[in-house]
Enzyme design. Structure first.
Site, PDB file in Angstrom:
ATOM      1  N   THR A  86       0.815  -1.213   0.000  1.00  8.59           N
ATOM      2  CA  THR A  86       0.000   0.000   0.000  1.00  8.59           C
ATOM      3  C   THR A  86       0.851   1.266   0.000  1.00  8.59           C
ATOM      4  O   THR A  86       1.607   1.477  -0.934  1.00  8.59           O
ATOM      5  CB  THR A  86      -1.001  -0.021   1.164  1.00  8.59           C
ATOM      6  N   THR A  87       0.789   2.089   1.017  1.00  7.63           N
ATOM      7  CA  THR A  87       1.171   3.492   0.898  1.00  7.63           C
ATOM      8  C   THR A  87       2.678   3.756   0.908  1.00  7.63           C
ATOM      9  O   THR A  87       3.398   3.306   1.803  1.00  7.63           O
ATOM     10  CB  THR A  87       0.503   4.298   2.027  1.00  7.63           C
TER      11      THR A  87
END
Length: 276
Positions: A49-50
């Protein structure tokens, strides 16, 4: 140079692109050339993800959270998503984790191969373009839900500044100004950086800002993992300057993360931006 164990073509590649050489000699080894059954396979593999990045006066910093998800399940709590591409650049992965890591390894080999063949390092723009070509080659898998969308950053010795590049699944390359984020929590991380980023940040200030941004992303995005105090799992942070890149030791990152968390105990929504 000769080696009886290898075909002659292996010893005279004729191209400074390792991916092109591999495509000519052993195309089945390229991730994008492997057959995948029809249908949407996106839910079958862990996803990273991020990732966030920000420039400062002396370079650029990139950080990634440690969570990988598979649907609503946490597939891994301590995955690494930020990797050195070469001495002066890093790449952070978002999307299908297995393919992304394989793409990063191919990209690392591509840059090393070019340097050995040409006797010089590839320019910052050249590196960004080569990564774009690798992403474009993965478009078929992306259409089946196995997308890889990395974030690339490094120090440009010619321009004497840190630079950040983002991509889309078709290989489109876009240079970003000051900061950027990719992944499921990117919307919240960029919103955080809009309030925290300043042009006069030093390296420690930039690291603190990206850790604050990851904290905000984890606060609103279930797929982004915040600092894990129980397991002492903290974001992976790389800093690149004219002297080269380095991964910050866990004790340095944990010290900054601990300060961030302590401040959040008093102000859960984070530091207030000055109104100017």
């Amino acid at each position: 140079m000769s080696d009886s164990r290898l075909p002659a073509s292996y010893m005279t590649p004729g191209t400074s692109s390792f991916a092109d050489f591999l495509g000519a000699q052993a195309p089945d080894l390229l991730p994008s050339r492997r057959a995948v059954p029809t249908g949407d396979a996106g839910s079958l593999a862990p996803h990273g993800t991020t990732i966030v990045a920000a420039t400062f006066a002396g370079g650029v910093v990139m950080a990634g959270d440690r969570r990988a998800t598979m649907g609503n399940i946490i597939a891994q709590r301590d995955i690494e998503k930020v990797f050195p591409a070469d001495e002066f650049s890093v790449v952070g992965i978002a999307g299908t984790a297995g393919l992304a890591v394989e793409m990063v390894r191919l990209f690392q080999t591509e840059l090393e191969h070019y340097e050995k063949i040409e006797g010089t390092t590839l320019s910052m723009d050249g590196k960004a373009n080569r990564l774009a070509a690798l992403i474009r080659a993965n478009l078929g898998l992306a259409m089946q839900g196995l997308a890889v969308v990395p974030l690339f950053a490094g120090y440009d010795l010619t321009a004497d500044q840190g630079r950040i590049f983002s991509y889309d699944v078709t290989g489109g390359r876009y240079e970003e100004t000051a900061f950027h984020s990719v992944g499921s929590g990117s919307l919240f991380a960029r919103g955080s950086l809009k309030k925290l980023y300043r042009d006069d940040l030093d390296a420690e200030g930039a690291v603190t800002a990206v850790i604050q941004a990851l904290y905000d992303a984890a606060d609103d995005d279930s797929a982004t993992g915040g600092p894990d105090l129980t397991r002492r799992i903290f974001p992976v942070v790389h800093v690149i300057t004219p002297d080269g890149g380095r991964r910050l030791p866990d004790d340095e990152v944990s010290a900054i993360a601990d300060r961030v968390i302590t401040a959040r105990m008093q102000r859960p929504d984070g530091p207030a931006a000055a109104l100017t």
